[in-house]
Scaffold this motif. Sequence first.
Motif, PDB file in Angstrom:
ATOM      1  N   ILE A   1       0.818  -1.219   0.000  1.00  0.00           N
ATOM      2  CA  ILE A   1       0.000   0.000   0.000  1.00  0.00           C
ATOM      3  C   ILE A   1       0.850   1.268   0.000  1.00  0.00           C
ATOM      4  O   ILE A   1       0.297   2.373  -0.031  1.00  0.00           O
ATOM      5  N   LYS A   2       2.174   1.117   0.020  1.00  0.00           N
ATOM      6  CA  LYS A   2       3.014   2.288  -0.213  1.00  0.00           C
ATOM      7  C   LYS A   2       2.845   2.787  -1.638  1.00  0.00           C
ATOM      8  O   LYS A   2       3.117   3.946  -1.945  1.00  0.00           O
ATOM      9  N   TYR A   3       2.385   1.893  -2.541  1.00  0.00           N
ATOM     10  CA  TYR A   3       2.319   2.217  -3.960  1.00  0.00           C
ATOM     11  C   TYR A   3       0.901   2.477  -4.461  1.00  0.00           C
ATOM     12  O   TYR A   3       0.717   2.866  -5.606  1.00  0.00           O
ATOM     13  N   VAL A   4      -0.104   2.222  -3.608  1.00  0.00           N
ATOM     14  CA  VAL A   4      -1.492   2.467  -4.013  1.00  0.00           C
ATOM     15  C   VAL A   4      -2.227   3.138  -2.858  1.00  0.00           C
ATOM     16  O   VAL A   4      -1.828   3.031  -1.697  1.00  0.00           O
ATOM     17  N   ASP A   5      -3.306   3.839  -3.158  1.00  0.00           N
ATOM     18  CA  ASP A   5      -4.130   4.464  -2.124  1.00  0.00           C
ATOM     19  C   ASP A   5      -4.767   3.391  -1.243  1.00  0.00           C
ATOM     20  O   ASP A   5      -5.069   2.288  -1.708  1.00  0.00           O
ATOM     21  N   SER A   6      -4.984   3.727   0.024  1.00  0.00           N
ATOM     22  CA  SER A   6      -5.529   2.744   0.972  1.00  0.00           C
ATOM     23  C   SER A   6      -6.936   2.299   0.574  1.00  0.00           C
ATOM     24  O   SER A   6      -7.282   1.130   0.698  1.00  0.00           O
ATOM     25  N   GLY A   7      -7.761   3.231   0.099  1.00  0.00           N
ATOM     26  CA  GLY A   7      -9.107   2.862  -0.331  1.00  0.00           C
ATOM     27  C   GLY A   7      -9.094   1.953  -1.536  1.00  0.00           C
ATOM     28  O   GLY A   7      -9.855   0.987  -1.624  1.00  0.00           O
ATOM     29  N   PHE A   8      -8.208   2.252  -2.485  1.00  0.00           N
ATOM     30  CA  PHE A   8      -8.047   1.419  -3.681  1.00  0.00           C
ATOM     31  C   PHE A   8      -7.583   0.020  -3.282  1.00  0.00           C
ATOM     32  O   PHE A   8      -8.084  -0.991  -3.793  1.00  0.00           O
ATOM     33  N   ALA A   9      -6.621  -0.043  -2.346  1.00  0.00           N
ATOM     34  CA  ALA A   9      -6.126  -1.333  -1.865  1.00  0.00           C
ATOM     35  C   ALA A   9      -7.233  -2.127  -1.180  1.00  0.00           C
ATOM     36  O   ALA A   9      -7.342  -3.345  -1.355  1.00  0.00           O
ATOM     37  N   ALA A  10      -8.063  -1.435  -0.398  1.00  0.00           N
ATOM     38  CA  ALA A  10      -9.162  -2.117   0.299  1.00  0.00           C
ATOM     39  C   ALA A  10     -10.176  -2.674  -0.679  1.00  0.00           C
ATOM     40  O   ALA A  10     -10.743  -3.748  -0.458  1.00  0.00           O
ATOM     41  N   LEU A  11     -10.417  -1.950  -1.755  1.00  0.00           N
ATOM     42  CA  LEU A  11     -11.340  -2.457  -2.767  1.00  0.00           C
ATOM     43  C   LEU A  11     -10.779  -3.711  -3.437  1.00  0.00           C
ATOM     44  O   LEU A  11     -11.505  -4.666  -3.703  1.00  0.00           O
ATOM     45  N   LEU A  12      -9.479  -3.708  -3.708  1.00  0.00           N
ATOM     46  CA  LEU A  12      -8.850  -4.907  -4.270  1.00  0.00           C
ATOM     47  C   LEU A  12      -8.977  -6.074  -3.289  1.00  0.00           C
ATOM     48  O   LEU A  12      -9.230  -7.214  -3.684  1.00  0.00           O
ATOM     49  N   ALA A  13      -8.807  -5.772  -2.000  1.00  0.00           N
ATOM     50  CA  ALA A  13      -8.907  -6.822  -0.979  1.00  0.00           C
ATOM     51  C   ALA A  13     -10.328  -7.351  -0.847  1.00  0.00           C
ATOM     52  O   ALA A  13     -10.536  -8.472  -0.373  1.00  0.00           O
ATOM     53  N   SER A  14     -11.313  -6.553  -1.297  1.00  0.00           N
ATOM     54  CA  SER A  14     -12.705  -6.993  -1.185  1.00  0.00           C
ATOM     55  C   SER A  14     -13.027  -8.150  -2.119  1.00  0.00           C
ATOM     56  O   SER A  14     -14.117  -8.718  -2.055  1.00  0.00           O
ATOM     57  N   THR A  15     -12.077  -8.505  -2.979  1.00  0.00           N
ATOM     58  CA  THR A  15     -12.280  -9.658  -3.865  1.00  0.00           C
ATOM     59  C   THR A  15     -12.051 -10.987  -3.135  1.00  0.00           C
ATOM     60  O   THR A  15     -12.230 -12.045  -3.731  1.00  0.00           O
TER      61      THR A  15
ATOM     62  N   LEU B   1       2.874  -3.005  -9.574  1.00  0.00           N
ATOM     63  CA  LEU B   1       3.497  -3.954  -8.650  1.00  0.00           C
ATOM     64  C   LEU B   1       2.673  -4.070  -7.375  1.00  0.00           C
ATOM     65  O   LEU B   1       2.439  -5.171  -6.864  1.00  0.00           O
ATOM     66  N   GLY B   2       2.210  -2.922  -6.857  1.00  0.00           N
ATOM     67  CA  GLY B   2       1.386  -2.936  -5.653  1.00  0.00           C
ATOM     68  C   GLY B   2       0.112  -3.732  -5.845  1.00  0.00           C
ATOM     69  O   GLY B   2      -0.291  -4.497  -4.966  1.00  0.00           O
ATOM     70  N   ILE B   3      -0.516  -3.579  -7.017  1.00  0.00           N
ATOM     71  CA  ILE B   3      -1.751  -4.312  -7.321  1.00  0.00           C
ATOM     72  C   ILE B   3      -1.490  -5.816  -7.351  1.00  0.00           C
ATOM     73  O   ILE B   3      -2.245  -6.610  -6.782  1.00  0.00           O
ATOM     74  N   ILE B   4      -0.401  -6.219  -8.016  1.00  0.00           N
ATOM     75  CA  ILE B   4      -0.056  -7.643  -8.107  1.00  0.00           C
ATOM     76  C   ILE B   4       0.206  -8.225  -6.716  1.00  0.00           C
ATOM     77  O   ILE B   4      -0.255  -9.327  -6.374  1.00  0.00           O
ATOM     78  N   LEU B   5       0.938  -7.488  -5.897  1.00  0.00           N
ATOM     79  CA  LEU B   5       1.250  -7.955  -4.545  1.00  0.00           C
ATOM     80  C   LEU B   5      -0.015  -8.093  -3.702  1.00  0.00           C
ATOM     81  O   LEU B   5      -0.158  -9.052  -2.935  1.00  0.00           O
ATOM     82  N   ILE B   6      -0.935  -7.143  -3.846  1.00  0.00           N
ATOM     83  CA  ILE B   6      -2.179  -7.196  -3.077  1.00  0.00           C
ATOM     84  C   ILE B   6      -2.994  -8.420  -3.469  1.00  0.00           C
ATOM     85  O   ILE B   6      -3.521  -9.133  -2.607  1.00  0.00           O
ATOM     86  N   PHE B   7      -3.088  -8.691  -4.758  1.00  0.00           N
ATOM     87  CA  PHE B   7      -3.820  -9.888  -5.186  1.00  0.00           C
ATOM     88  C   PHE B   7      -3.141 -11.161  -4.674  1.00  0.00           C
ATOM     89  O   PHE B   7      -3.806 -12.132  -4.314  1.00  0.00           O
ATOM     90  N   THR B   8      -1.806 -11.173  -4.630  1.00  0.00           N
ATOM     91  CA  THR B   8      -1.073 -12.312  -4.069  1.00  0.00           C
ATOM     92  C   THR B   8      -1.435 -12.507  -2.603  1.00  0.00           C
ATOM     93  O   THR B   8      -1.673 -13.631  -2.140  1.00  0.00           O
ATOM     94  N   CYS B   9      -1.486 -11.394  -1.856  1.00  0.00           N
ATOM     95  CA  CYS B   9      -1.853 -11.450  -0.440  1.00  0.00           C
ATOM     96  C   CYS B   9      -3.276 -11.961  -0.258  1.00  0.00           C
ATOM     97  O   CYS B   9      -3.545 -12.781   0.637  1.00  0.00           O
ATOM     98  N   VAL B  10      -4.183 -11.477  -1.090  1.00  0.00           N
ATOM     99  CA  VAL B  10      -5.598 -11.860  -0.974  1.00  0.00           C
ATOM    100  C   VAL B  10      -5.784 -13.353  -1.237  1.00  0.00           C
ATOM    101  O   VAL B  10      -6.529 -14.029  -0.522  1.00  0.00           O
ATOM    102  N   ILE B  11      -5.085 -13.877  -2.242  1.00  0.00           N
ATOM    103  CA  ILE B  11      -5.198 -15.307  -2.547  1.00  0.00           C
ATOM    104  C   ILE B  11      -4.656 -16.135  -1.387  1.00  0.00           C
ATOM    105  O   ILE B  11      -5.258 -17.140  -0.972  1.00  0.00           O
ATOM    106  N   GLY B  12      -3.507 -15.720  -0.840  1.00  0.00           N
ATOM    107  CA  GLY B  12      -2.931 -16.435   0.301  1.00  0.00           C
ATOM    108  C   GLY B  12      -3.837 -16.377   1.517  1.00  0.00           C
ATOM    109  O   GLY B  12      -4.048 -17.383   2.210  1.00  0.00           O
ATOM    110  N   TRP B  13      -4.408 -15.197   1.779  1.00  0.00           N
ATOM    111  CA  TRP B  13      -5.329 -15.025   2.909  1.00  0.00           C
ATOM    112  C   TRP B  13      -6.572 -15.893   2.716  1.00  0.00           C
ATOM    113  O   TRP B  13      -7.066 -16.506   3.660  1.00  0.00           O
TER     114      TRP B  13
END
Length: 270
Positions: free
Chosen positions: A66-80, A129-141
Amino acid sequence: MNKIAVTELPAFFLAFFRFFCASILIFTIAKFSGKKLQITKRQLRNSIFVAFLFMVSGNGLFVWAIKYVDSGFAALLASTQPLFVLLLMRLIDNKRMKLKSIIGVILGIFGMYLLVSQRELVTDEDTLLGIILIFTCVIGWSYASVFVSKADLPKNHLVSTGYQMGIACVMLAIVSFFLGETWTSPLTWSTNVQWSMFLLIILGSLVAFTAFNYLLKEVSTEKVATASYVNPVVALFLGWYVLNEQLTTQSLIAAFILLIGVYFINSRNK
C-alpha cells in the motif's frame, strides 16, 4: 491505520511491532483467565503455515504494497477475497457452483477490471506492482481462511491467535532484518503514527483477529468473508476524507459492483 503508520515505519517492522505487542497481550489475558497454553507438534506446524499466510504475506506484504497504491483502492482490491474463497472451496471440495455463485464471480471479475483499468490511478510500474502484490496477499489469505476452518489448531481461539501472532513475529523480524529496515523506538514516532499503532494492536489484532479466528471455526468460511461488504467502502471514504486520496466515479461504480457480486456469492443458498 496501516496507511498512516507506513508513512513513517518500514512495512515489516510495522507488522512485527504490531503483532509482537498483540501476542504479549493475548498470552497475558489467556494465562490470567486460566486457559491452557499447551500446543501439539501438529498444531504448531499448522500455526506456522497459517501465520505466514495471514500475517507475513497477508499483512506484512500487504502493508508494504500500500506504499504504492491508495488505501481505499487497496481495500477495494482486498474486497475480492470472497471470490477467491469461493473458487478455492470449489476446487478443494470439488463442488459445482450454483447460478448465483457464477453471477457473483462474473460481477466480481468485472468490478476488478473496472478498478485496475483506471489510468489515472495505475500511473506507473510501482502501482502495478502494488496491485499484483495485493492480489497475491488476498489469494494467500483466502486459502488460509479455508485451511483454518478444517485445520487442527489450539481449541481456544485466544490461544490459537496468540501462537499465530507470536510465530509471525519471528518471521516478520527475519524478513525485516534481511531487507535492512530501520527499527525505531515508539517514542520517536509522530502522534498520528502512535495512535494508529495503538488502534492496530488493540482493535485490528487483539479484537478483530481473535474474532476472525473464532468465526472461521464456528461459521462457514464464506460468511466470515462478508466482512468485505463493509471494510473496503469504509476504507475508501476514510482514505478520501482523512488522507485526501483520489476518489473516482469509476472506483465508486466498481465498489458497488464488487459488493453486489459478493452478495450474490453469499446469498446463493437462500
